[in-house]
Design a protein around this motif. Structure first.
Motif, mmCIF file in Angstrom:
data_model
loop_
_atom_site.group_PDB
_atom_site.id
_atom_site.type_symbol
_atom_site.label_atom_id
_atom_site.label_comp_id
_atom_site.label_asym_id
_atom_site.label_seq_id
_atom_site.Cartn_x
_atom_site.Cartn_y
_atom_site.Cartn_z
ATOM 1 N N MET A 46 -3.862 24.498 7.888
ATOM 2 C CA MET A 46 -2.501 24.554 8.417
ATOM 3 C C MET A 46 -1.950 25.977 8.356
ATOM 4 O O MET A 46 -1.304 26.450 9.295
ATOM 5 C CB MET A 46 -1.601 23.602 7.632
ATOM 6 C CG MET A 46 -1.894 22.130 7.873
ATOM 7 S SD MET A 46 -0.975 21.036 6.751
ATOM 8 C CE MET A 46 0.711 21.487 7.129
ATOM 9 N N SER A 47 -2.221 26.674 7.275
ATOM 10 C CA SER A 47 -1.739 28.045 7.135
ATOM 11 C C SER A 47 -2.411 28.975 8.136
ATOM 12 O O SER A 47 -1.763 29.824 8.759
ATOM 13 C CB SER A 47 -1.998 28.539 5.714
ATOM 14 O OG SER A 47 -1.638 29.891 5.563
ATOM 15 N N ASP A 48 -3.715 28.807 8.311
ATOM 16 C CA ASP A 48 -4.471 29.686 9.207
ATOM 17 C C ASP A 48 -4.067 29.494 10.668
ATOM 18 O O ASP A 48 -3.991 30.469 11.436
ATOM 19 C CB ASP A 48 -5.968 29.426 9.029
ATOM 20 C CG ASP A 48 -6.825 30.459 9.752
ATOM 21 O OD1 ASP A 48 -6.436 31.646 9.762
ATOM 22 O OD2 ASP A 48 -7.863 30.085 10.310
ATOM 23 N N LEU A 49 -3.805 28.254 11.057
ATOM 24 C CA LEU A 49 -3.460 27.965 12.450
ATOM 25 C C LEU A 49 -1.960 27.972 12.706
ATOM 26 O O LEU A 49 -1.528 27.772 13.849
ATOM 27 C CB LEU A 49 -4.041 26.604 12.869
ATOM 28 C CG LEU A 49 -5.561 26.427 12.770
ATOM 29 C CD1 LEU A 49 -5.974 25.061 13.281
ATOM 30 C CD2 LEU A 49 -6.281 27.528 13.545
ATOM 31 N N GLY A 50 -1.160 28.156 11.661
ATOM 32 C CA GLY A 50 0.293 28.102 11.820
ATOM 33 C C GLY A 50 0.763 26.730 12.259
ATOM 34 O O GLY A 50 1.657 26.601 13.092
ATOM 35 N N MET A 51 0.198 25.700 11.661
ATOM 36 C CA MET A 51 0.443 24.315 12.072
ATOM 37 C C MET A 51 1.316 23.613 11.036
ATOM 38 O O MET A 51 1.054 23.684 9.835
ATOM 39 C CB MET A 51 -0.901 23.594 12.219
ATOM 40 C CG MET A 51 -0.826 22.128 12.601
ATOM 41 S SD MET A 51 -2.479 21.421 12.854
ATOM 42 C CE MET A 51 -3.278 21.768 11.272
ATOM 43 N N SER A 52 2.339 22.917 11.502
ATOM 44 C CA SER A 52 3.213 22.173 10.596
ATOM 45 C C SER A 52 2.594 20.828 10.244
ATOM 46 O O SER A 52 1.676 20.347 10.930
ATOM 47 C CB SER A 52 4.584 21.953 11.229
ATOM 48 O OG SER A 52 4.483 21.067 12.335
ATOM 49 N N LEU A 53 3.113 20.204 9.179
ATOM 50 C CA LEU A 53 2.616 18.887 8.784
ATOM 51 C C LEU A 53 2.898 17.847 9.854
ATOM 52 O O LEU A 53 2.080 16.956 10.096
ATOM 53 C CB LEU A 53 3.262 18.469 7.465
ATOM 54 C CG LEU A 53 2.771 17.157 6.848
ATOM 55 C CD1 LEU A 53 1.278 17.224 6.557
ATOM 56 C CD2 LEU A 53 3.549 16.827 5.579
ATOM 57 N N THR A 54 4.025 17.983 10.533
ATOM 58 C CA THR A 54 4.362 17.042 11.611
ATOM 59 C C THR A 54 3.357 17.137 12.743
ATOM 60 O O THR A 54 2.897 16.113 13.278
ATOM 61 C CB THR A 54 5.775 17.333 12.147
ATOM 62 O OG1 THR A 54 6.715 17.198 11.089
ATOM 63 C CG2 THR A 54 6.130 16.363 13.269
ATOM 64 N N VAL A 55 3.000 18.348 13.118
ATOM 65 C CA VAL A 55 2.013 18.536 14.190
ATOM 66 C C VAL A 55 0.659 17.976 13.768
ATOM 67 O O VAL A 55 -0.024 17.294 14.545
ATOM 68 C CB VAL A 55 1.885 20.024 14.564
ATOM 69 C CG1 VAL A 55 0.710 20.254 15.516
ATOM 70 C CG2 VAL A 55 3.175 20.523 15.194
ATOM 71 N N TYR A 56 0.281 18.238 12.503
ATOM 72 C CA TYR A 56 -0.990 17.672 12.039
ATOM 73 C C TYR A 56 -0.960 16.154 12.078
ATOM 74 O O TYR A 56 -1.952 15.515 12.457
ATOM 75 C CB TYR A 56 -1.309 18.131 10.616
ATOM 76 C CG TYR A 56 -2.486 17.365 10.048
ATOM 77 C CD1 TYR A 56 -3.773 17.598 10.512
ATOM 78 C CD2 TYR A 56 -2.287 16.359 9.100
ATOM 79 C CE1 TYR A 56 -4.843 16.863 10.030
ATOM 80 C CE2 TYR A 56 -3.360 15.631 8.616
ATOM 81 C CZ TYR A 56 -4.631 15.885 9.087
ATOM 82 O OH TYR A 56 -5.682 15.143 8.627
ATOM 83 N N GLY A 57 0.168 15.560 11.691
ATOM 84 C CA GLY A 57 0.285 14.104 11.734
ATOM 85 C C GLY A 57 0.060 13.561 13.128
ATOM 86 O O GLY A 57 -0.595 12.530 13.324
ATOM 87 N N THR A 106 -7.396 27.567 17.227
ATOM 88 C CA THR A 106 -6.097 27.158 17.772
ATOM 89 C C THR A 106 -5.867 25.680 17.465
ATOM 90 O O THR A 106 -6.819 24.926 17.202
ATOM 91 C CB THR A 106 -6.016 27.359 19.297
ATOM 92 O OG1 THR A 106 -6.913 26.444 19.952
ATOM 93 C CG2 THR A 106 -6.357 28.795 19.688
ATOM 94 N N VAL A 107 -4.615 25.262 17.513
ATOM 95 C CA VAL A 107 -4.274 23.862 17.270
ATOM 96 C C VAL A 107 -4.889 22.969 18.334
ATOM 97 O O VAL A 107 -5.366 21.864 18.034
ATOM 98 C CB VAL A 107 -2.740 23.688 17.229
ATOM 99 C CG1 VAL A 107 -2.358 22.218 17.144
ATOM 100 C CG2 VAL A 107 -2.145 24.456 16.062
ATOM 101 N N ALA A 108 -4.898 23.416 19.582
ATOM 102 C CA ALA A 108 -5.475 22.626 20.673
ATOM 103 C C ALA A 108 -6.965 22.381 20.446
ATOM 104 O O ALA A 108 -7.472 21.265 20.651
ATOM 105 C CB ALA A 108 -5.248 23.324 22.013
ATOM 106 N N GLU A 109 -7.674 23.412 20.007
ATOM 107 C CA GLU A 109 -9.106 23.251 19.743
ATOM 108 C C GLU A 109 -9.337 22.273 18.604
ATOM 109 O O GLU A 109 -10.268 21.456 18.648
ATOM 110 C CB GLU A 109 -9.729 24.612 19.416
ATOM 111 C CG GLU A 109 -9.814 25.552 20.611
ATOM 112 C CD GLU A 109 -10.353 26.917 20.227
ATOM 113 O OE1 GLU A 109 -10.627 27.131 19.020
ATOM 114 O OE2 GLU A 109 -10.499 27.764 21.130
#
Length: 431
Positions: A46-57, A106-109
């Motif tokens: 999450m830190s590396d991709l700049g991804m929030s917990l909501t987005v991961y959910g 990236t988050v998309a990948e």
């Protein structure tokens, strides 16, 4: 023509041979769970991709939904084409996908890779449960499924153990864990391909009480899936246990987050609490499974385990808040895992036997249907639980999980099987 790795047994294995093949099926369950584990690297990812917990959910919810569809179809195909035919490719390809995961930036990948992995993995886990049934006569069905549950539990423990010792060696790079998981998974896959076997379709159609009753049928046709849909008690099994699993998956996905947010524990302390709960659960499922097999009763254990879980969970909800001693939290949380283990394995044996009584040729389909519905529930959990927690705290969401336990307890009224032993006869227990 069967693939080269498929070895069909025309005679039901007994003794050490059957135990060995059952162990290979359990190893396959561990691999199927291990190669898709992401919890150990999630904070770094999450830190590396700049991804929030909501987005991961959201990513997790969609990928699990894809896996749910795969679980349903995988069970049906395994009944028709054979367990190993489908299982070996799913395990091997998913293991190789870990190397693809290591290239994500990236988050998309991440989304597309996780969807691919969960789609393949969904069928694999369903099939390992079917193999366990195939190699476990009813006298040892509960204990066999107890070892099968070591797949997800062992995968979580193995991934955490490896990460704890190797992350510092690679500068806390999450990619290192993806590569290590790929290598370890492929190594175990090679052993599985070398040793795995499955009963023929004729043997799978047999309902075996014990090894002494082994007999091979000369012909067997495929069961019809619609046969399962006519039996209300099977649907109640699936619905009831899905309600029960709300609590299990809440702990599996958010256990550490719940302990840190609800009780103010640090991350290391939370992981130690979760680890202890996992160990107690692993012991409970084997002990209870053995006793359940010995006396050939399922429902009483499930009922007692669920009642104890309801009581412990209600107390745990009342505890949530700062200032509770860590030892107190550890005790209650560990007992919850212990009580869930008491309830779960006898239920699995009961469901398998109820489905077997309808048509023994449709075990894979029944387990696949259950796996698909459970994954749909996980999708809902991943989307809804963060919103409920944000609005009312962990007490609110755990109250939902408590209601799920109560609904499961009520659903047991429809399950088939005895509540007590008839007569004073003794039974011979085998794994």
């Amino acid at each position: 023509m069967k693939p080269f790795y498929v070895r069909e047994l025309s005679v039901y294995p007994v003794g050490r041979r059957r135990i060995f093949l059952l162990a290979v099926a359990v190893l396959a369950s561990l691999v199927a769970n291990f190669e898709t584990t992401i919890a150990t690297i999630l904070p770094l990812l999450m830190s590396d991709l700049g991804m929030s917990l909501t987005v991961y959910g959201q990513i997790a919810a969609l990928s699990v939904l894809v896996g749910g569809l795969s679980a349903g179809f995988g069970g049906i195909l395994s009944d028709r084409w054979g367990r190993v035919t489908i299982l070996v490719p799913t395990l091997t390809i998913t293991a190789a996908c870990n190397f693809l995961l290591a290239t994500v930036d990236t988050v998309a990948e991440l989304f597309w890779v996780r969807c691919l992995m969960l789609f393949i993995e969904g069928a694999g886990i369903t099939i390992t449960a079917s193999l366990v049934r195939d190699f476990s006569p009813r006298m040892g069905r509960a204990q066999a499924f107890a070892f099968w549950t070591w797949g997800p539990v062992g995968a979580s423990f193995l991934a955490s153990f490896i990460a704890g010792f190797t992350l510092p060696l690679f500068g806390n790079a999450w990619q290192s864990q993806a590569i290590i998981m790929g290598i370890v998974s492929l190594t175990m896959c090679a052993f599985i391909i070398w040793k795995i076997a499955e009963p023929s379709a004729a043997l799978r159609a047999e309902v075996l009480m014990a090894e002494e009753e082994v007999r091979a049928a000369e012909h067997a046709r495929h069961g019809r899936l619609r046969t399962l849909f006519r039996h209300r008690h099977l649907w109640v099994h699936v619905w009831g246990n899905t309600c029960w699993q709300v609590l299990y998956w809440t702990f599996a996905i958010f256990g550490q987050t719940l302990l840190t947010g609800g009780f103010g524990m640090d991350a290391a302390g939370a992981n130690r609490v979760v680890a202890l709960g996992i160990v107690l659960n692993a012991v409970a499922v084997v002990v209870v499974g053995r006793v359940s097999d010995r006396i050939q009763l399922r429902k009483p254990f499930t009922a007692v385990g669920t009642v104890l879980t309801v009581a412990a969970l209600a107390y745990f909800i009342a505890l949530i808040g700062p200032g509770v001693p860590a030892a107190h939290v550890t005790l209650v949380y560990s007992l919850l895992y212990l009580f869930m283990g008491v309830a779960y394995v006898p239920w699995m044996a009961n469901f398998s036997e109820n489905a077997e009584d309808v048509d023994p040729r449709l075990q894979g389909s029944a387990l696949g249907l259950w796996g698909m519905v459970v994954r749909v529930m996980i999708v809902v959990l991943l989307v809804v639980s963060p919103m409920v927690v944000e609005a009312g705290g962990w007490q609110s969401w755990l109250t939902v999980a408590l209601a799920g336990q109560v609904l499961f307890l009520l659903s047991m009224v429809a399950f088939k099987g005895p509540w007590r032993r008839e007569g004073k006869e003794t039974t011979t227990m085998t794994v």
